[in-house]
Enzyme design. Structure first.
Site, short mmCIF file in Angstrom:
data_model
loop_
_atom_site.label_atom_id
_atom_site.label_comp_id
_atom_site.label_asym_id
_atom_site.label_seq_id
_atom_site.Cartn_x
_atom_site.Cartn_y
_atom_site.Cartn_z
N CYS A 2 -12.49 12.19 1.71
CA CYS A 2 -11.78 13.44 1.96
C CYS A 2 -10.67 13.25 3.00
N CYS A 40 -8.90 14.97 0.04
CA CYS A 40 -8.45 16.34 0.34
C CYS A 40 -7.30 16.41 1.36
N LYS A 78 -3.96 14.55 0.44
CA LYS A 78 -3.51 15.26 -0.77
C LYS A 78 -2.86 16.58 -0.40
N TYR A 116 -8.91 17.78 -11.83
CA TYR A 116 -8.33 18.16 -10.53
C TYR A 116 -7.23 17.18 -10.09
N GLU A 166 -3.29 17.91 -9.87
CA GLU A 166 -2.70 18.07 -8.53
C GLU A 166 -1.56 17.07 -8.31
N HIS A 170 -0.40 46.49 0.87
CA HIS A 170 0.88 46.50 0.17
C HIS A 170 2.02 46.09 1.09
N GLU A 174 -3.21 42.60 -3.68
CA GLU A 174 -3.54 44.01 -3.93
C GLU A 174 -3.87 44.26 -5.40
P1 FAD Z 1 -17.21 10.08 0.77
O1 FAD Z 1 -16.38 11.04 1.51
O2 FAD Z 1 -16.62 9.36 -0.38
O3 FAD Z 1 -17.75 9.04 1.84
C1 FAD Z 1 -18.49 7.91 1.47
C2 FAD Z 1 -18.24 6.82 2.50
O4 FAD Z 1 -19.21 5.80 2.34
C3 FAD Z 1 -16.87 6.15 2.33
O5 FAD Z 1 -16.18 6.22 3.55
C4 FAD Z 1 -17.21 4.72 1.97
O6 FAD Z 1 -16.29 3.79 2.51
C5 FAD Z 1 -18.58 4.55 2.58
N1 FAD Z 1 -19.43 3.54 1.94
C6 FAD Z 1 -19.69 3.38 0.62
N2 FAD Z 1 -20.60 2.42 0.44
C7 FAD Z 1 -20.92 1.94 1.66
C8 FAD Z 1 -21.82 0.94 2.13
N3 FAD Z 1 -22.59 0.25 1.30
N4 FAD Z 1 -21.89 0.72 3.46
C9 FAD Z 1 -21.11 1.43 4.33
N5 FAD Z 1 -20.26 2.38 3.95
C10 FAD Z 1 -20.18 2.64 2.63
N6 FAD Z 1 -12.90 17.96 -2.30
C11 FAD Z 1 -12.63 19.21 -1.87
O7 FAD Z 1 -13.57 19.95 -1.53
N7 FAD Z 1 -11.35 19.67 -1.78
C12 FAD Z 1 -10.29 18.90 -2.12
O8 FAD Z 1 -9.15 19.35 -2.03
C13 FAD Z 1 -10.53 17.59 -2.58
N8 FAD Z 1 -9.52 16.78 -2.91
C14 FAD Z 1 -9.77 15.50 -3.32
C15 FAD Z 1 -8.71 14.68 -3.64
C16 FAD Z 1 -8.92 13.39 -4.06
C17 FAD Z 1 -7.74 12.51 -4.41
C18 FAD Z 1 -10.25 12.90 -4.15
C19 FAD Z 1 -10.50 11.48 -4.59
C20 FAD Z 1 -11.33 13.70 -3.83
C21 FAD Z 1 -11.10 15.01 -3.42
N9 FAD Z 1 -12.15 15.87 -3.08
C22 FAD Z 1 -11.89 17.15 -2.67
C23 FAD Z 1 -13.56 15.43 -3.20
C24 FAD Z 1 -14.13 15.01 -1.82
O9 FAD Z 1 -13.29 14.04 -1.25
C25 FAD Z 1 -15.54 14.45 -1.99
O10 FAD Z 1 -16.34 15.39 -2.68
C26 FAD Z 1 -16.18 14.14 -0.63
O11 FAD Z 1 -15.41 13.23 0.09
C27 FAD Z 1 -17.59 13.59 -0.83
O12 FAD Z 1 -18.15 13.24 0.40
P2 FAD Z 1 -19.28 12.11 0.48
O13 FAD Z 1 -19.81 12.14 1.86
O14 FAD Z 1 -20.24 12.27 -0.62
O15 FAD Z 1 -18.53 10.74 0.19
P1 NDP Z 2 -12.42 15.31 -13.12
O1 NDP Z 2 -13.82 15.10 -13.54
O2 NDP Z 2 -12.03 16.59 -12.49
O3 NDP Z 2 -11.44 15.06 -14.34
C1 NDP Z 2 -11.49 13.87 -15.06
C2 NDP Z 2 -10.46 13.99 -16.18
O4 NDP Z 2 -10.31 12.72 -16.81
C3 NDP Z 2 -10.86 14.98 -17.25
O5 NDP Z 2 -9.72 15.62 -17.69
C4 NDP Z 2 -11.46 14.08 -18.31
O6 NDP Z 2 -11.33 14.61 -19.61
C5 NDP Z 2 -10.57 12.87 -18.20
N1 NDP Z 2 -11.22 11.65 -18.66
C6 NDP Z 2 -12.47 11.22 -18.39
N2 NDP Z 2 -12.70 10.02 -18.95
C7 NDP Z 2 -11.57 9.69 -19.60
C8 NDP Z 2 -11.19 8.57 -20.37
N3 NDP Z 2 -12.01 7.56 -20.56
N4 NDP Z 2 -9.95 8.55 -20.89
C9 NDP Z 2 -9.08 9.57 -20.69
N5 NDP Z 2 -9.40 10.66 -19.96
C10 NDP Z 2 -10.63 10.71 -19.42
O7 NDP Z 2 -12.12 14.06 -12.17
P2 NDP Z 2 -10.97 13.75 -11.14
O8 NDP Z 2 -10.90 12.28 -11.13
O9 NDP Z 2 -9.77 14.54 -11.42
O10 NDP Z 2 -11.59 14.26 -9.76
C11 NDP Z 2 -12.92 13.88 -9.36
C12 NDP Z 2 -13.61 15.00 -8.65
O11 NDP Z 2 -13.13 15.11 -7.31
C13 NDP Z 2 -13.38 16.39 -9.22
O12 NDP Z 2 -14.19 16.67 -10.32
C14 NDP Z 2 -13.69 17.27 -8.06
O13 NDP Z 2 -15.09 17.45 -7.97
C15 NDP Z 2 -13.19 16.46 -6.88
N6 NDP Z 2 -11.85 16.91 -6.51
C16 NDP Z 2 -11.69 18.18 -6.02
C17 NDP Z 2 -10.45 18.67 -5.70
C18 NDP Z 2 -10.30 20.06 -5.16
O14 NDP Z 2 -11.28 20.65 -4.76
N7 NDP Z 2 -9.09 20.61 -5.13
C19 NDP Z 2 -9.25 17.86 -5.85
C20 NDP Z 2 -9.51 16.54 -6.36
C21 NDP Z 2 -10.77 16.11 -6.69
P3 NDP Z 2 -12.39 15.64 -20.24
O15 NDP Z 2 -12.16 16.94 -19.56
O16 NDP Z 2 -11.99 15.64 -21.67
O17 NDP Z 2 -13.74 15.07 -19.99
#
Ligand code: FAD
Ligand code: NDP
Length: 457
Positions: free
Chosen positions: A43, A48, A51, A179, A183, A437, A442
């Site tokens: 994140c 997050c 992004k 997502y 985005e 308003h 609203e």
């Molecule tokens: P993570 O935050 O992924 O943390 C896991 C950590 O474990 C990492 O730092 C990794 O390096 C570490 N790790 C892994 N394996 C090991 C190991 N063996 N030893 C030591 N360290 C290790 N969510 C939202 O709510 N709003 C958003 O706008 C949003 N935007 C996103 C945009 C993108 C591009 C992505 C990819 C995700 C987004 N998410 C968003 C999703 C959100 O980032 C995740 O749901 C969240 O970070 C999950 O938290 P976590 O603690 O499960 O794992």
């Molecule tokens: P998502 O699960 O949201 O979307 C994956 C997309 O990839 C879907 O459209 C899926 O299609 C498509 N897809 C899956 N497999 C294939 C394939 N083999 N070939 C072509 N297309 C494929 O995953 P994201 O990677 O976008 O994000 C991961 C998660 O991170 C989100 O689900 C969300 O939980 C979190 N996130 C949250 C955000 C927020 O809160 N604003 C922002 C970014 C991430 P289909 O629908 O047909 O399965």
């Protein structure tokens, strides 16, 4: 700390892990946390936070353009991508430091290394080989982006790399319809790239309300984003001026970058889970019960590695609950209903509760209220823009089942609507609330005419 015995060992310094570690320590537990990359996790480092910073950056272009309608004269603004990346990097480095200090101030021992599970109560630190005995282990290792198997995929990027591209991609193709793909299509279009979004299904954002999916697709097309539906890549090649990607539908797309955003997989590989006997599901997510307990009594798991609801606030809540349950005698379970969520596209989607199709599948009578209007700002800016709002109401109890908004501020509105819906608000409660308003919000309290009623016989 003497080194090798703790009450809780947390693997992963992301959203879920840092919260669990800090709270456990505040309850008096001896806690060690291992992070192999950067504190803060996905994140903060490559999710997050960066992004949202890029989303802000991407919205200035239209603001500059719109200003002319309000009397401002302007020169053509230009983007310095390197300056943006550097500013983003400074901010996440600041946050990374803050996360590290918060843990240390809370009494957590942070080790900057990969950690692997040796058995139900032993963790090995990969950098030193040290073995740490733990009464409880929490796996909070998050997830990683999926990549397809196709010729030339090594030339493509995913969300791990997109934040630090050395040069700005003038043309970018993004694969996926969820997502991240949606985005980043919005971000790069706003920053000035020529963007193509390629998605295998019939419309982007499967699982979201149909009106939002259609509304955003239309808005993206108006902004000049090309959306290729029902198609996937078959190969990618390097060319003299970038990349050339072929699709199953017979298209050849030329771009500076090809980005895959096709879902994420739990980080469970080589973690020692199988040896310890931790059960995984078909998607290799860790199976947990409602208290985040795995199949091994001393091992817990939270966040994306469990693939429940993959959002930061959910991982935080789960981590907090595990710490409270283990060290303060609580028995907290998480309520996964009515979680507000936003897609930070431009325009933005904010949503809470059921979609229309979910509501109709679960409730006998569903009333639909819909507003589709031109926001006030667009009158002078001249921008062709629509705001769509939708309420789904249980026709028997009058309870609001779902709220969906496409337009400026949708995410912020949805956070507040989340409270309203947690309190069980009815349509009558919305109706008796005074409008504010002039605002877009609203419309939520002035939708009097039902657009449709669906009744099961
Ligand atoms: P993570 O935050 O992924 O943390 C896991 C950590 O474990 C990492 O730092 C990794 O390096 C570490 N790790 C892994 N394996 C090991 C190991 N063996 N030893 C030591 N360290 C290790 N969510 C939202 O709510 N709003 C958003 O706008 C949003 N935007 C996103 C945009 C993108 C591009 C992505 C990819 C995700 C987004 N998410 C968003 C999703 C959100 O980032 C995740 O749901 C969240 O970070 C999950 O938290 P976590 O603690 O499960 O794992
Ligand atoms: P998502 O699960 O949201 O979307 C994956 C997309 O990839 C879907 O459209 C899926 O299609 C498509 N897809 C899956 N497999 C294939 C394939 N083999 N070939 C072509 N297309 C494929 O995953 P994201 O990677 O976008 O994000 C991961 C998660 O991170 C989100 O689900 C969300 O939980 C979190 N996130 C949250 C955000 C927020 O809160 N604003 C922002 C970014 C991430 P289909 O629908 O047909 O399965």
């Amino acid at each position: 700390m003497s080194g090798s015995e703790v009450d809780l060992f947390v693997i992963g310094g992301g959203s879920g892990g840092v919260r669990a570690a800090r709270i456990a320590s505040s309850h008096g537990a001896k806690v060690m946390l291992a992070e192999e990359f950067r504190m803060g996790g996905t994140c903060v480092i490559r999710g997050c936070v960066p992004k949202k910073l890029l989303v802000y950056a991407s919205r200035y272009r239209e603001e500059f353009e719109d200003a002319a309608g309000f009397g401002w004269s302007r020169e053509e603004p230009t983007l310095d991508w390197s300056a943006l990346v550097a500013a983003k990097e400074r901010e996440i480095t600041r946050l990374e430091g803050a996360y590290q200090r918060t843990q240390e101030n809370a009494g957590v021992t942070v080790v900057k290394t990969r950690a692997v599970i040796e058995d139900a109560q032993t963790v090995r630190l990969v950098n030193t080989g040290e073995r740490v005995k733990a009464k409880h282990i929490l796996v909070a290792t998050g997830g990683r982006p999926n990549m397809p198997t196709l010729p030339g995929v090594e030339h493509a990027i995913n969300s791990n790399e997109v934040f630090d591209l050395p040069t700005f991609p003038k043309r970018i193709v993004i694969a996926g319809g969820g997502y991240i793909a949606v985005e980043f299509a919005g971000i790069f279009a706003g920053l000035g790239s020529e963007v193509t979004l390629i998605y295998r299904g019939e419309n982007i954002l499967r699982g979201f309300d149909e009106d939002m999916r259609i509304g955003l697709r239309d808005a993206y097309q108006r902004r000049g984003i090309r959306i290729l539906l029902g198609d996937t890549f078959t190969s990618i090649e390097k060319t003299a001026d970038g990349l050339s990607a072929k699709t199953a539908g017979g298209e050849t797309l030329h771009a500076d970058q090809v980005m895959f955003a096709i879902g994420r997989s739990p980080n469970v590989d080589d973690l020692g889970l199988e040896t310890a006997g931790v059960a995984l599901d078909r998607d290799r997510a860790i199976i947990v019960d409602e208290m985040s307990r795995t199949s091994v009594p001393t091992i817990y798991a939270v966040g994306d590695v469990t693939n429940r609801v993959n959002l930061t606030p959910v991982a935080i809540r789960e981590g907090h609950a595990v710490a409270d349950n283990l060290f303060s005698g609580a028995s907290i379970t998480i309520d996964y209903s009515n979680i507000p969520t936003a897609v930070f596209s431009t325009p933005e989607i904010g949503t809470v509760g059921l979609t229309e199709s979910e509501a109709r599948a679960r409730h006998r009578i569903v009333d639909v209220y819909r507003a589709n209007f031109r926001p006030m700002k667009a009158t002078l800016s001249g921008r062709e823009e629509r705001c769509i709002m939708k309420l789904l109401v249980d026709g028997e109890t009058d309870k609001v089942l779902g709220c969906h908004i496409l337009g400026e501020g949708a995410g912020e509105m949805s956070q507040i609507l989340g409270i309203v819906m947690k309190m069980g608000a009815t349509k009558a409660d919305f109706d008796r609330t005074m409008a504010l308003h002039p605002s877009s919000a609203e419309e939520l309290v002035t939708m009097r005419t039902r657009a449709a009623r669906f009744e099961q016989s």
